[in-house]
Design a protein around this motif. Structure first.
Motif, PDB file in Angstrom:
ATOM      1  N   GLY A   9      15.568  23.588  45.075  1.00  0.00           N
ATOM      2  CA  GLY A   9      15.418  23.179  43.679  1.00  0.00           C
ATOM      3  C   GLY A   9      14.147  22.385  43.455  1.00  0.00           C
ATOM      4  O   GLY A   9      13.489  22.527  42.417  1.00  0.00           O
ATOM      5  N   ALA A  10      13.794  21.539  44.430  1.00  0.00           N
ATOM      6  CA  ALA A  10      12.555  20.761  44.310  1.00  0.00           C
ATOM      7  C   ALA A  10      11.327  21.670  44.333  1.00  0.00           C
ATOM      8  O   ALA A  10      10.359  21.453  43.593  1.00  0.00           O
ATOM      9  CB  ALA A  10      12.475  19.732  45.442  1.00  0.00           C
ATOM     10  N   GLN A 133      15.516  39.130  49.012  1.00  0.00           N
ATOM     11  CA  GLN A 133      16.407  39.319  47.874  1.00  0.00           C
ATOM     12  C   GLN A 133      16.657  38.029  47.105  1.00  0.00           C
ATOM     13  O   GLN A 133      16.576  37.995  45.870  1.00  0.00           O
ATOM     14  CB  GLN A 133      17.738  39.887  48.365  1.00  0.00           C
ATOM     15  CG  GLN A 133      18.829  39.911  47.296  1.00  0.00           C
ATOM     16  CD  GLN A 133      20.189  40.178  47.891  1.00  0.00           C
ATOM     17  OE1 GLN A 133      20.425  41.245  48.430  1.00  0.00           O
ATOM     18  NE2 GLN A 133      21.097  39.220  47.785  1.00  0.00           N
ATOM     19  N   ASP A 134      16.971  36.944  47.822  1.00  0.00           N
ATOM     20  CA  ASP A 134      17.330  35.709  47.124  1.00  0.00           C
ATOM     21  C   ASP A 134      16.138  35.097  46.405  1.00  0.00           C
ATOM     22  O   ASP A 134      16.280  34.564  45.296  1.00  0.00           O
ATOM     23  CB  ASP A 134      17.932  34.707  48.114  1.00  0.00           C
ATOM     24  CG  ASP A 134      19.313  35.136  48.588  1.00  0.00           C
ATOM     25  OD1 ASP A 134      19.972  35.871  47.847  1.00  0.00           O
ATOM     26  OD2 ASP A 134      19.723  34.751  49.693  1.00  0.00           O
ATOM     27  N   ILE A 135      14.964  35.156  47.016  1.00  0.00           N
ATOM     28  CA  ILE A 135      13.794  34.604  46.337  1.00  0.00           C
ATOM     29  C   ILE A 135      13.420  35.469  45.132  1.00  0.00           C
ATOM     30  O   ILE A 135      13.009  34.947  44.089  1.00  0.00           O
ATOM     31  CB  ILE A 135      12.624  34.455  47.327  1.00  0.00           C
ATOM     32  CG1 ILE A 135      12.956  33.357  48.348  1.00  0.00           C
ATOM     33  CG2 ILE A 135      11.333  34.111  46.593  1.00  0.00           C
ATOM     34  CD1 ILE A 135      11.883  33.101  49.366  1.00  0.00           C
ATOM     35  N   GLY A 196      27.789  37.578  39.029  1.00  0.00           N
ATOM     36  CA  GLY A 196      26.418  37.502  39.526  1.00  0.00           C
ATOM     37  C   GLY A 196      26.341  36.885  40.910  1.00  0.00           C
ATOM     38  O   GLY A 196      25.581  37.347  41.772  1.00  0.00           O
ATOM     39  N   ARG A 197      27.142  35.834  41.129  1.00  0.00           N
ATOM     40  CA  ARG A 197      27.166  35.220  42.461  1.00  0.00           C
ATOM     41  C   ARG A 197      27.689  36.206  43.502  1.00  0.00           C
ATOM     42  O   ARG A 197      27.163  36.285  44.623  1.00  0.00           O
ATOM     43  CB  ARG A 197      28.022  33.958  42.436  1.00  0.00           C
ATOM     44  CG  ARG A 197      27.402  32.806  41.662  1.00  0.00           C
ATOM     45  CD  ARG A 197      28.112  31.502  41.943  1.00  0.00           C
ATOM     46  NE  ARG A 197      29.472  31.510  41.413  1.00  0.00           N
ATOM     47  CZ  ARG A 197      29.798  31.070  40.208  1.00  0.00           C
ATOM     48  NH1 ARG A 197      28.855  30.595  39.403  1.00  0.00           N
ATOM     49  NH2 ARG A 197      31.054  31.088  39.793  1.00  0.00           N
ATOM     50  N   GLU A 198      28.720  36.967  43.125  1.00  0.00           N
ATOM     51  CA  GLU A 198      29.271  37.949  44.053  1.00  0.00           C
ATOM     52  C   GLU A 198      28.271  39.064  44.341  1.00  0.00           C
ATOM     53  O   GLU A 198      28.178  39.551  45.473  1.00  0.00           O
ATOM     54  CB  GLU A 198      30.561  38.529  43.483  1.00  0.00           C
ATOM     55  CG  GLU A 198      31.248  39.536  44.393  1.00  0.00           C
ATOM     56  CD  GLU A 198      31.605  38.956  45.759  1.00  0.00           C
ATOM     57  OE1 GLU A 198      31.649  39.739  46.731  1.00  0.00           O
ATOM     58  OE2 GLU A 198      31.829  37.730  45.853  1.00  0.00           O
ATOM     59  N   ALA A 311      21.510  32.378  44.582  1.00  0.00           N
ATOM     60  CA  ALA A 311      20.354  32.531  45.469  1.00  0.00           C
ATOM     61  C   ALA A 311      19.830  31.168  45.922  1.00  0.00           C
ATOM     62  O   ALA A 311      19.475  30.986  47.091  1.00  0.00           O
ATOM     63  CB  ALA A 311      19.256  33.310  44.752  1.00  0.00           C
ATOM     64  N   VAL A 312      19.806  30.206  45.000  1.00  0.00           N
ATOM     65  CA  VAL A 312      19.369  28.852  45.370  1.00  0.00           C
ATOM     66  C   VAL A 312      20.306  28.260  46.417  1.00  0.00           C
ATOM     67  O   VAL A 312      19.862  27.673  47.420  1.00  0.00           O
ATOM     68  CB  VAL A 312      19.304  27.951  44.122  1.00  0.00           C
ATOM     69  CG1 VAL A 312      19.024  26.507  44.526  1.00  0.00           C
ATOM     70  CG2 VAL A 312      18.230  28.445  43.165  1.00  0.00           C
ATOM     71  N   LEU A 313      21.616  28.408  46.220  1.00  0.00           N
ATOM     72  CA  LEU A 313      22.586  27.872  47.169  1.00  0.00           C
ATOM     73  C   LEU A 313      22.448  28.553  48.530  1.00  0.00           C
ATOM     74  O   LEU A 313      22.517  27.884  49.576  1.00  0.00           O
ATOM     75  CB  LEU A 313      24.003  28.060  46.633  1.00  0.00           C
ATOM     76  CG  LEU A 313      24.373  27.255  45.381  1.00  0.00           C
ATOM     77  CD1 LEU A 313      25.780  27.614  44.910  1.00  0.00           C
ATOM     78  CD2 LEU A 313      24.279  25.762  45.655  1.00  0.00           C
TER      79      LEU A 313
END
Length: 549
Positions: A9-10, A133-135, A196-198, A311-313
């Motif tokens: 997050g930072a 993918q997450d980024i 979306g999380r799934e 994705a952040v988590l």
């Protein structure tokens, strides 16, 4: 969407600051798009209704009706909307792409330089999935920042135009827009965000499983398990597809709610504007339609926000703890072995032997920072390894691992990982010492010979010797070799060991060796035998230490 927290997050917050000019331009353009859209449809409704009334009133009224000014304004608004939409999309995506281009190496650097605990628990496919993918999913945190500004501008213009028909019509428009925003937020929170999380989790699992099965493709073929592997991929893909369907269903409910609220908004606005002229009623009704549409711009943000925050988590889960700033830096090249109390200086040669599973490789990997250190196991210089800043001791070591990893590139590319400034003469010298120069010379491409994905075009022994040559190129006081002659025939092993012995003597380099074979161990003056450890403990050392003649 709430602001992400944690180390990732930072980084995102820092990139938002870096891209604030592009994001501000996108937000301003989004506001212009919303204002122009509301004005365009509302004015068009007024113009059509007024022109129809003027035409029905007779020729005199039709000739007196000023159609030039409204039509010119409509054209202006259409041009503004088109141009502003282009600016909004380009600047928003430009900001996102610039941010992701900087985020990916920053996250990779955190993974590469942090403490290794979390990464050791993750597969290579999972790490790759999160870095790609997450980024990629984080772009929504930049692209949709203009949505609140578009909503505010659209609400202001829509309410003002509806107010021209009647103040209650303006109030009805504002209430309708608020209801649309609330409905999108509630459906996004209850349906879209979990889906979306799934999707993000299932997508990562699918890619990680696919990468693991691809890496094991030769074994799967050899054991006739291709059908099983296909079933595994189908299962992972099915989970991803089901999550994507749930996300699409959530989007459908959001669209349906917005359509229903749009109908209610038109009805409420027309009722509230009762008594006003027909053109003004049309103006108010169509302003309400585009006002609710402006509120619907938040729907995409709510629909995709779940995946972005997941994705952040996921990235935070894999992010190692920050390196300690208070660690010491070794001031000399001595190594202290906590198992025996020995202090070694180059050109000493030490071999660790013992049964498979006794912890030999883990012991060496803790020394060079690939695993978490154990207190009092190693001393580097005059400091316990646990007190040495992560990465500070790396310049002391050149390492050739048992499991050699090669880039999908040329021989030159792989060798220069250890010495980016090495000349071709240096590369050939290292290849000679590793007894693989003849194989490279036999190729018409020489040092440009492609090795394939992870050395697929080389034999196991050739890959090992190329990894050995790479370690030779690194200028370091200590050479760490893990099973350097595994997979070599007796003749090749003899050549490698003879040249290794000569190289160590010429350069005064120290050697720490792991091997199950007698030939490499015979190079060392001291041998430490490790015993099988109790589960969960550090390896034990046999009190007996043999001197090899």
């Amino acid at each position: 969407m709430s602001a992400p927290t944690g180390r990732i997050g930072a980084l995102i917050a820092a990139q938002r600051r870096n891209q604030r000019r592009r994001l501000a331009l996108s937000a301003a353009a989004g506001g212009v798009v919303a204002a122009a859209s509301v004005g365009l449809l509302g004015l068009s409704g007024w113009f059509i209704a007024a022109a129809a009334l003027a035409g029905g009133a007779g020729a005199a009224a039709a000739h007196a009706f000023n159609f030039l000014m409204p039509s010119a304004v409509i054209r202006l608004l259409a041009i503004l909307r088109t141009g502003a939409r282009y600016v909004e999309r380009v600047s928003g995506h430009d900001a996102a792409l610039h941010a992701l281009a900087r985020l990916r190496p920053e996250v990779f650097a955190i993974f590469a330089t942090g403490r290794p605990g979390a990464l050791l628990r993750a597969s290579a496919g999972e790490v790759s999935s999160r870095l790609v993918q997450d980024i990629d999913a984080l772009q929504i945190l930049f692209i949709r920042l203009s949505a609140p500004w578009a909503l505010a501008t659209g609400a202001t213009v829509a309410a003002a135009l509806a107010w021209l028909a009647h103040p209650l019509a303006g109030l009805a428009t504002v209430v309708s827009m608020a209801a649309a925003a609330a409905a999108n937020g509630l459906l996004g929170l209850c349906l879209a965000a979990p889906a979306g999380r799934e999707v993000q989790r299932a997508g990562g699992a699918f890619r990680a499983r696919l990468a693991a099965l691809e890496a094991a493709a030769p074994e799967l073929k050899a054991y006739g398990l291709a059908g099983w592997a296909v079933h595994e991929v189908e299962t992972a893909a099915g989970s991803l597809d089901r999550a994507a369907v749930r996300l699409s269903v959530a989007g459908g409910w959001m669209a349906a709610s917005q359509a229903a609220i749009t109908g209610l908004a038109v009805g409420a606005t027309v009722i509230a504007a009762h008594g006003a002229s027909t053109p003004l009623v049309a103006l108010a009704a169509l302003s309400a339609v585009t006002g609710v549409e402006a509120a619907g711009a938040l729907a995409a943000a709510f629909r995709q926000g779940g995946a972005a925050h997941e994705a952040v988590l996921r990235l935070d889960e894999l992010t190692p703890e920050p390196a300690r700033a208070f660690g010491a830096h070794p001031r000399d090249t001595s190594l202290g072995i906590g198992l025996t109390g020995d202090i070694l200086l180059p050109p000493a040669r030490l071999a660790f032997v013992g049964p498979s599973g006794s912890g030999k490789t883990s012991l060496i990997e803790r020394l060079i920072g690939l695993r978490e250190p154990i207190p009092q196991e190693w001393r580097v210089g005059d400091a316990d390894l646990c007190g040495v800043a992560p990465g500070a001791a790396l310049p002391l070591f050149a390492y050739a691992a048992q499991d050699v990893r090669l880039l999908d590139g040329s021989v030159r590319d792989n060798l220069r990982l250890a010495a980016p400034g090495a000349t071709d003469d240096d590369l050939w010298a290292a290849l000679e010492d590793a007894a693989i120069a003849e194989r490279v010379r036999a190729s018409p491409d020489g040092l440009n010979m492609a090795v394939g994905s992870n050395g697929l075009k080389l034999s196991g022994g050739e890959r090992r010797r190329l990894g050995l040559a790479r370690a030779y190129l690194r200028s370091a006081p200590w050479l760490l070799l893990d099973e350097p002659t595994e997979g070599l025939d007796a003749v090749a092993e003899a050549r490698v060991l003879e040249r290794l012995d000569r190289r160590l003597s010429e350069k005064g380099q120290g050697l720490i060796l792991i091997s199950h074979r007698l030939g490499p161990v015979m190079l060392c003056e001291r041998v430490i035998k490790l015993e099988m450890p109790v589960i969960g403990s550090a390896p034990a050392c046999d009190a007996k230490r043999d001197l090899v003649a």
